[in-house]
Design a protein around this motif. Structure first.
Motif, PDB file in Angstrom:
ATOM      1  N   ASP A 262      -8.949  40.196  67.971  1.00  0.00           N
ATOM      2  CA  ASP A 262      -9.715  39.506  68.259  1.00  0.00           C
ATOM      3  C   ASP A 262      -8.943  38.026  68.558  1.00  0.00           C
ATOM      4  N   LYS A 269      -8.141  31.950  68.799  1.00  0.00           N
ATOM      5  CA  LYS A 269      -6.914  31.351  67.018  1.00  0.00           C
ATOM      6  C   LYS A 269      -5.838  30.457  67.913  1.00  0.00           C
ATOM      7  N   ASP A 339     -15.087  32.884  66.062  1.00  0.00           N
ATOM      8  CA  ASP A 339     -14.059  33.931  64.940  1.00  0.00           C
ATOM      9  C   ASP A 339     -14.504  34.323  64.101  1.00  0.00           C
ATOM     10  N   ALA A 340     -15.537  34.428  63.645  1.00  0.00           N
ATOM     11  CA  ALA A 340     -16.138  35.464  61.992  1.00  0.00           C
ATOM     12  C   ALA A 340     -17.024  36.903  62.929  1.00  0.00           C
ATOM     13  N   GLU A 341     -16.127  37.462  63.446  1.00  0.00           N
ATOM     14  CA  GLU A 341     -17.273  37.882  64.910  1.00  0.00           C
ATOM     15  C   GLU A 341     -17.076  39.856  63.793  1.00  0.00           C
TER      16      GLU A 341
HETATM   17 MN    MN Z   1     -12.018  36.959  63.970  1.00  0.00          MN
END
Ligand code: MN
Ligand code: BES
Ligand code: ZN
Length: 491
Positions: A262, A269, A339-341
């Motif tokens: 991720d 990130k 990123d909210a995957e």
């Molecule tokens: Mn993430």
């Protein structure tokens, strides 16, 4: 490392290390006998060493008189009247940890009692504590390697101990399988490789189907596929089945987040700590490990494990903030933060699971939010559920296994935070982040009794280390799921 059960030997002639247990109110019978054989050396060491028999306390008596052994180790096991399975397991793990680097190659361990169950639990403690991930070391100095290669556990009835060890040995192998997957770097373990490793589990009697991107496109899994579209690696959905129960009985279902790496995607990130995101597939790894255990110990249950396997990368083809995807459920999602995957992967995996299998309960495991680490730290996972019975079962299982959970609120009032002006929902809101993630998932479970375990804090790292869990991959969830089935859904 070799673990064996042996009948009571003559202590005087044992070589290597001998370990015995003491409680707060005094020695066990085996410890008393060893004390006598060593002319009271153990008692003297106990009073000289401020040893009080507290759980996890140890005294190492080197070169004790009267015996051939290199060392006698006493381990504390706390209150004699409060002995549980975990007491034997933890004591044995402490013993192993205390002698593994000592130079002794052989360890003879007397559990607090010689019952088959105590011996099997001690063996589990040793097996879990001895886990290492050394696959990529080409050199390691001799004195940095564990010296202990054989552990002999003294049993009243060797055959009975071996029988009791059967299911726990399967459990330790399942945890090892999971820890290995979590430890592997993402250049080695990408979705197709993960799927291949899961496919090898067919050897224990599981059936494994792998859905590729074409198959998932046909099913309309736009939410999961959107996450993986920036990766050179194909996304995969692994469907693992164990049929040990009655033919028509609805299965218990487990669903795992398997983000093999991720980066955050376009919502990238920061560099620091990003390497830990190789472990963002720990939920999927735990589900795979638990399915292995159920099959290995021939659990009398029908069970399904679904793993959503993707890699979240920034790329010319990656999904952008603001993109709107259509999930298999038909619901649309505005992706405001790539990123909210994890929730996007689970949305399709959960929907697929309930749609195809009509499970009696569905539990998902996911390293879903950094926010759960703020709430609960590195030793407790967050439990979110739409069902009080399933939650109670999970809390009881948590207590029994030492894989700790705490139930979190799924407050309806927060739900409007994930309303979108352009789609059915958006994939981020504000605070509390872990609760919003769970409220998002709930939109994809239909009416199935469901629980979501946010394991972001407990899956990886030194902060949550325990005697049976090394500093890196814990394998959290394997024991919990195996025991949940054994105590509530089998037979
Ligand atoms: Mn993430
Ligand atoms: N995989 C992370 C969560 C995570 C964080 C796991 C730390 C293990 C350790 C997840 O995909 C993520 O990035 N979550 C975001 C969500 C946010 C963008 C709403 C987070 O927690 O910051
Ligand atoms: Zn993630």
């Amino acid at each position: 490392m070799q673990i064996e059960f042996v009948a009571a030997p003559k202590v005087e002639i044992l070589t290597g290390a001998i370990a015995v247990v003491a409680f707060e109110d005094g020695l066990t019978a085996a410890a008393g006998a060893l004390d006598a054989a060593t002319q009271g050396a153990l008692s003297r060491a106990i009073s000289a060493g401020r040893f009080k028999g507290k759980a996890g306390q140890t005294v190492d008596v080197i070169a004790p008189p009267g015996v051939k052994a290199q060392r006698a180790l006493i381990v504390g096991a706390g209150d004699r009247t409060a002995v549980k399975a975990m007491t034997h397991e933890t004591a044995a793990a402490h013993v192993y940890n205390a002698v593994k680097m000592s130079g002794s190659t052989k360890l003879v361990l007397y559990p607090a009692d010689g019952s088959a169950q105590a011996c099997a639990n001690a063996a589990l403690g040793v097996a879990l504590a001895a886990y290492r991930f050394d696959r990529y070391r080409t050199r390691l100095a001799e004195d940095k390697k564990p010296s202990v290669t054989t552990v002999k556990i003294v049993a009243d009835d060797v055959k009975a101990a071996e029988k009791a060890w059967g299911p726990l040995k399967a459990l330790s192998e399942g945890v090892t399988f999971t820890r290995d997957l979590v430890s592997e770097p993402a250049n080695i373990l990408y979705p197709e490789e993960f799927a291949r490793r899961v496919k090898t589990l067919e050897s224990v009697g599981l059936t494994v189907e792998i859905l590729d991107e074409a198959a998932m496109t046909k099913l309309g899994m736009g939410s999961l596929l959107g996450v993986g579209q920036g990766s050179r690696r194909e996304s995969q959905l692994a469907v693992i089945q164990w049929r040990g129960g009655a033919g028509k009985a609805a299965p218990v279902a487990f669903v795992g987040k398997g983000v093999c790496f991720d980066t955050g995607g376009i919502s990238i990130k920061p560099a620091e700590g990003m390497e830990d995101m190789k472990g963002d597939m720990a939920g999927a790894a735990a589900v795979a490990g638990a399915m292995y255990v159920l099959a290995s110990r021939k659990a009398k249950v029908n069970a399904v494990g679904i793993l959503g396997l993707v890699e979240n990368m920034p790329d010319g083809n990656a999904q952008r903030p603001g993109d709107i995807v259509t999930s298999m459920s038909g619901q649309t999602i505005e992706v405001l933060n790539t990123d909210a995957e994890g929730r996007l992967v689970l949305a399709d995996a959960l929907w697929y699971c309930q749609d195809r299998f009509k499970p009696k309960v569905m539990v998902d495991l996911a390293t879903l939010t950094g926010a759960i680490i703020i709430s609960l730290g590195a030793s407790i996972a967050g439990l979110f559920s739409n069902n009080d019975d399933l939650s109670a079962n999970l809390m009881a299982t948590s207590e029994a296994t030492g894989e700790l959970l705490w139930r979190m609120p799924m407050h309806k009032g927060y739900e409007k935070q994930i309303d979108s002006p352009v789609a059915d929902m958006k994939n981020i809101g504000g605070k509390p982040g872990s609760v919003l993630a769970a409220l998002f998932l709930q939109k994809f479970v239909n009416d199935v009794p469901w629980a979501h375990l946010d394991i972001a804090g407990v899956a990886w790292g030194a902060a949550g280390a325990t005697p049976v869990s090394p500093e890196q991959a814990s394998g959290f969830g394997v024991r919990l799921l195996d025991r949940l089935v054994a105590d509530f859904y089998e037979g």
